[in-house]
Design an enzyme around this catalytic site. Sequence first.
Site, PDB file in Angstrom:
ATOM      1  N   ILE A   1       0.858  -1.206   0.000  1.00 27.05           N
ATOM      2  CA  ILE A   1       0.000   0.000   0.000  1.00 27.05           C
ATOM      3  C   ILE A   1       0.889   1.248   0.000  1.00 27.05           C
ATOM      4  O   ILE A   1       0.640   2.204  -0.748  1.00 27.05           O
ATOM      5  CB  ILE A   1      -0.957   0.024   1.207  1.00 27.05           C
ATOM      6  CG1 ILE A   1      -1.938  -1.155   1.128  1.00 27.05           C
ATOM      7  CG2 ILE A   1      -1.747   1.339   1.244  1.00 27.05           C
ATOM      8  CD1 ILE A   1      -2.914  -1.248   2.283  1.00 27.05           C
TER       9      ILE A   1
ATOM     10  N   HIS B   1     -14.612  -3.130  10.069  1.00 25.83           N
ATOM     11  CA  HIS B   1     -14.021  -3.406   8.755  1.00 25.83           C
ATOM     12  C   HIS B   1     -13.804  -4.916   8.671  1.00 25.83           C
ATOM     13  O   HIS B   1     -12.715  -5.432   8.919  1.00 25.83           O
ATOM     14  CB  HIS B   1     -12.691  -2.663   8.589  1.00 25.83           C
ATOM     15  CG  HIS B   1     -11.994  -3.001   7.312  1.00 25.83           C
ATOM     16  ND1 HIS B   1     -12.498  -2.674   6.080  1.00 25.83           N
ATOM     17  CD2 HIS B   1     -10.847  -3.673   7.070  1.00 25.83           C
ATOM     18  CE1 HIS B   1     -11.691  -3.134   5.143  1.00 25.83           C
ATOM     19  NE2 HIS B   1     -10.684  -3.745   5.711  1.00 25.83           N
TER      20      HIS B   1
ATOM     21  N   ASP C   1       9.882   0.667   8.670  1.00 21.17           N
ATOM     22  CA  ASP C   1       9.580  -0.759   8.511  1.00 21.17           C
ATOM     23  C   ASP C   1      10.483  -1.549   9.447  1.00 21.17           C
ATOM     24  O   ASP C   1      11.284  -0.963  10.187  1.00 21.17           O
ATOM     25  CB  ASP C   1       9.708  -1.202   7.033  1.00 21.17           C
ATOM     26  CG  ASP C   1       8.668  -2.277   6.685  1.00 21.17           C
ATOM     27  OD1 ASP C   1       8.750  -3.380   7.273  1.00 21.17           O
ATOM     28  OD2 ASP C   1       7.783  -2.022   5.851  1.00 21.17           O
TER      29      ASP C   1
ATOM     30  N   ARG D   1     -15.674   1.471  -2.828  1.00 23.61           N
ATOM     31  CA  ARG D   1     -16.086   0.293  -3.604  1.00 23.61           C
ATOM     32  C   ARG D   1     -17.578   0.365  -3.892  1.00 23.61           C
ATOM     33  O   ARG D   1     -18.036   0.069  -4.994  1.00 23.61           O
ATOM     34  CB  ARG D   1     -15.780  -0.992  -2.816  1.00 23.61           C
ATOM     35  CG  ARG D   1     -14.309  -1.362  -2.798  1.00 23.61           C
ATOM     36  CD  ARG D   1     -14.020  -2.449  -1.777  1.00 23.61           C
ATOM     37  NE  ARG D   1     -12.649  -2.937  -1.898  1.00 23.61           N
ATOM     38  CZ  ARG D   1     -12.020  -3.651  -0.977  1.00 23.61           C
ATOM     39  NH1 ARG D   1     -12.635  -3.966   0.162  1.00 23.61           N
ATOM     40  NH2 ARG D   1     -10.787  -4.058  -1.170  1.00 23.61           N
TER      41      ARG D   1
ATOM     42  N   ASP E   1     -14.086   0.568   1.523  1.00 21.86           N
ATOM     43  CA  ASP E   1     -15.374  -0.103   1.335  1.00 21.86           C
ATOM     44  C   ASP E   1     -16.408   0.886   0.789  1.00 21.86           C
ATOM     45  O   ASP E   1     -17.230   0.554  -0.061  1.00 21.86           O
ATOM     46  CB  ASP E   1     -15.846  -0.699   2.675  1.00 21.86           C
ATOM     47  CG  ASP E   1     -14.787  -1.601   3.271  1.00 21.86           C
ATOM     48  OD1 ASP E   1     -14.524  -2.662   2.691  1.00 21.86           O
ATOM     49  OD2 ASP E   1     -14.183  -1.227   4.290  1.00 21.86           O
TER      50      ASP E   1
HETATM   51  P1  NAI Z   1       2.298  -5.591   3.154  1.00 28.21           P
HETATM   52  O1  NAI Z   1       2.488  -6.911   3.795  1.00 28.21           O
HETATM   53  O2  NAI Z   1       2.691  -5.402   1.736  1.00 28.21           O
HETATM   54  O3  NAI Z   1       3.049  -4.483   4.019  1.00 28.21           O
HETATM   55  C1  NAI Z   1       3.035  -4.469   5.404  1.00 28.21           C
HETATM   56  C2  NAI Z   1       4.382  -3.928   5.836  1.00 28.21           C
HETATM   57  O4  NAI Z   1       4.356  -3.750   7.243  1.00 28.21           O
HETATM   58  C3  NAI Z   1       5.535  -4.888   5.523  1.00 28.21           C
HETATM   59  O5  NAI Z   1       6.539  -4.197   4.792  1.00 28.21           O
HETATM   60  C4  NAI Z   1       6.030  -5.293   6.912  1.00 28.21           C
HETATM   61  O6  NAI Z   1       7.418  -5.548   6.954  1.00 28.21           O
HETATM   62  C5  NAI Z   1       5.640  -4.044   7.708  1.00 28.21           C
HETATM   63  N1  NAI Z   1       5.625  -4.236   9.158  1.00 28.21           N
HETATM   64  C6  NAI Z   1       5.309  -5.358   9.871  1.00 28.21           C
HETATM   65  N2  NAI Z   1       5.464  -5.125  11.172  1.00 28.21           N
HETATM   66  C7  NAI Z   1       5.851  -3.836  11.301  1.00 28.21           C
HETATM   67  C8  NAI Z   1       6.186  -3.029  12.415  1.00 28.21           C
HETATM   68  N3  NAI Z   1       6.161  -3.506  13.669  1.00 28.21           N
HETATM   69  N4  NAI Z   1       6.588  -1.748  12.182  1.00 28.21           N
HETATM   70  C9  NAI Z   1       6.650  -1.259  10.931  1.00 28.21           C
HETATM   71  N5  NAI Z   1       6.359  -1.990   9.830  1.00 28.21           N
HETATM   72  C10 NAI Z   1       5.967  -3.266  10.025  1.00 28.21           C
HETATM   73  O7  NAI Z   1       0.763  -5.217   3.387  1.00 28.21           O
HETATM   74  P2  NAI Z   1      -0.116  -4.131   2.610  1.00 28.21           P
HETATM   75  O8  NAI Z   1      -0.764  -4.776   1.457  1.00 28.21           O
HETATM   76  O9  NAI Z   1       0.675  -2.897   2.414  1.00 28.21           O
HETATM   77  O10 NAI Z   1      -1.276  -3.899   3.683  1.00 28.21           O
HETATM   78  C11 NAI Z   1      -1.004  -3.255   4.902  1.00 28.21           C
HETATM   79  C12 NAI Z   1      -2.124  -3.510   5.887  1.00 28.21           C
HETATM   80  O11 NAI Z   1      -3.325  -2.904   5.427  1.00 28.21           O
HETATM   81  C13 NAI Z   1      -2.479  -4.989   6.086  1.00 28.21           C
HETATM   82  O12 NAI Z   1      -2.746  -5.194   7.463  1.00 28.21           O
HETATM   83  C14 NAI Z   1      -3.763  -5.170   5.288  1.00 28.21           C
HETATM   84  O13 NAI Z   1      -4.543  -6.221   5.791  1.00 28.21           O
HETATM   85  C15 NAI Z   1      -4.413  -3.824   5.532  1.00 28.21           C
HETATM   86  N6  NAI Z   1      -5.432  -3.428   4.568  1.00 28.21           N
HETATM   87  C16 NAI Z   1      -6.485  -2.706   5.072  1.00 28.21           C
HETATM   88  C17 NAI Z   1      -7.453  -2.223   4.242  1.00 28.21           C
HETATM   89  C18 NAI Z   1      -8.583  -1.410   4.800  1.00 28.21           C
HETATM   90  O14 NAI Z   1      -9.502  -1.106   4.032  1.00 28.21           O
HETATM   91  N7  NAI Z   1      -8.594  -1.040   6.064  1.00 28.21           N
HETATM   92  C19 NAI Z   1      -7.413  -2.480   2.794  1.00 28.21           C
HETATM   93  C20 NAI Z   1      -6.242  -3.208   2.360  1.00 28.21           C
HETATM   94  C21 NAI Z   1      -5.291  -3.667   3.241  1.00 28.21           C
END
Ligand code: NAI
Length: 376
Positions: free
Chosen positions: A15, A203, A41, A162, A159
Amino acid sequence: MVVLQVVVTGGAGQIAYSLIPLIARGLVFGPATRVHLRLLDIPPAAQALEAIVMEIQDSLFPTALEGVLGTTDEVRAFEGAQVAILLGGFPRKPGMERGQLMAKNVGIMKRMGQLLERHASRDCKALVVANPAATNCLVLAANAPSLPRKNFSFLSRLDHERMVGMLLEKANSVLAAGTASHAVRSERLRPADVRGLCIWGNHSDSQVPDASSVEFCLNGNWVPAQTILGDSPWLKLQDANAVAGAGGGDYLSEAVRNRGAVILAARKLSSAMSAANATAAHLGDWLCSPPTGKTVSMGVFSDGNPFGVPEGLVCSFPVQCGDLSGANRGGWNFDSDFRLTEDVSRQLAVSVAELEEEREMAFSILNGGQSTPSEG
Ligand code: NAI
């Protein structure tokens, strides 16, 4: 010149990769605000973070970016932060239960809350995107008790967007086919031509995508959705636990709830571009727009809500963002004109019960068996 200090956790994630160019082009905090971006990160992602900083340099973003720090040092990332965008966490893996996801993530949010409390600006605004977003937000706020509760929010805007996108797709196809119930002619409808919808609750699959008061702006006049769509069952709110139709196409509410899963199955990765755009829209409306009277879905503390949701929960509601210039940047209010239908009320109660259960579970994990948020 004002420089806004913005920390993005999960800075090397997918993201963030889509969000950074939006921030750097001035599309989130406005072209007049310069941003110092701190991308945080964890150590295994340090190299990826370095590469992202190189890519930012290579992108020659014109003016909005004052500086970038890619770091695994939490204190440097949070020091003086005025906006915190929390993307960092463990994403849900196939077959993972919500409880397992929670156990992985609430510890991270507790830590992030402590960092906010100790190092961020006293008026820092925090947006939680990482899942489980609502409960993560509650844990974050519980660990940053000196920051105002109105400064915490979670993302339900994806959401919401969407649902707007699906409504537009349907209405425009009806208009193009000339089969609307009244003989209406119109230019293609745009996102600004849809209003009156809300995502309520958690959510999660229990969210309540409410289209009961949707209106379209047709040839300059606001008309009920039925003027174009007729009395279509597609608009009717389905129970969250109803058997899903193939791909969720039979009902709008079902399609909105299933959208994330459909994208995950097809891409083998969760939504990222649309999540980044929704994050930008949430922050832009909350922190940077003049008041427009526009109602958006936003996950916020339930304190003082006029919809009967118990106090002290973080839940998605219809809100309007207020005057955000200068010191008041970040105001919002519940849209108390929004009326709950019986169906929406009933389903919101189910989603609220789930939020209460998640709260119980989260604080019990954090407190080793006790479930009092104050100790979180
Ligand atoms: P991703 O897995 O590509 O990135 C997550 C990043 O967080 C990774 O680079 C990881 O190393 C890092 N991370 C893990 N622990 C950490 C910490 N303690 N401190 C700092 N960084 C840390 O995931 P993506 O696709 O970027 O999604 C991020 C989050 O957003 C996920 O939890 C996903 O489920 C959520 N999400 C929420 C949505 C919403 O509508 N609320 C929609 C889409 C995703």
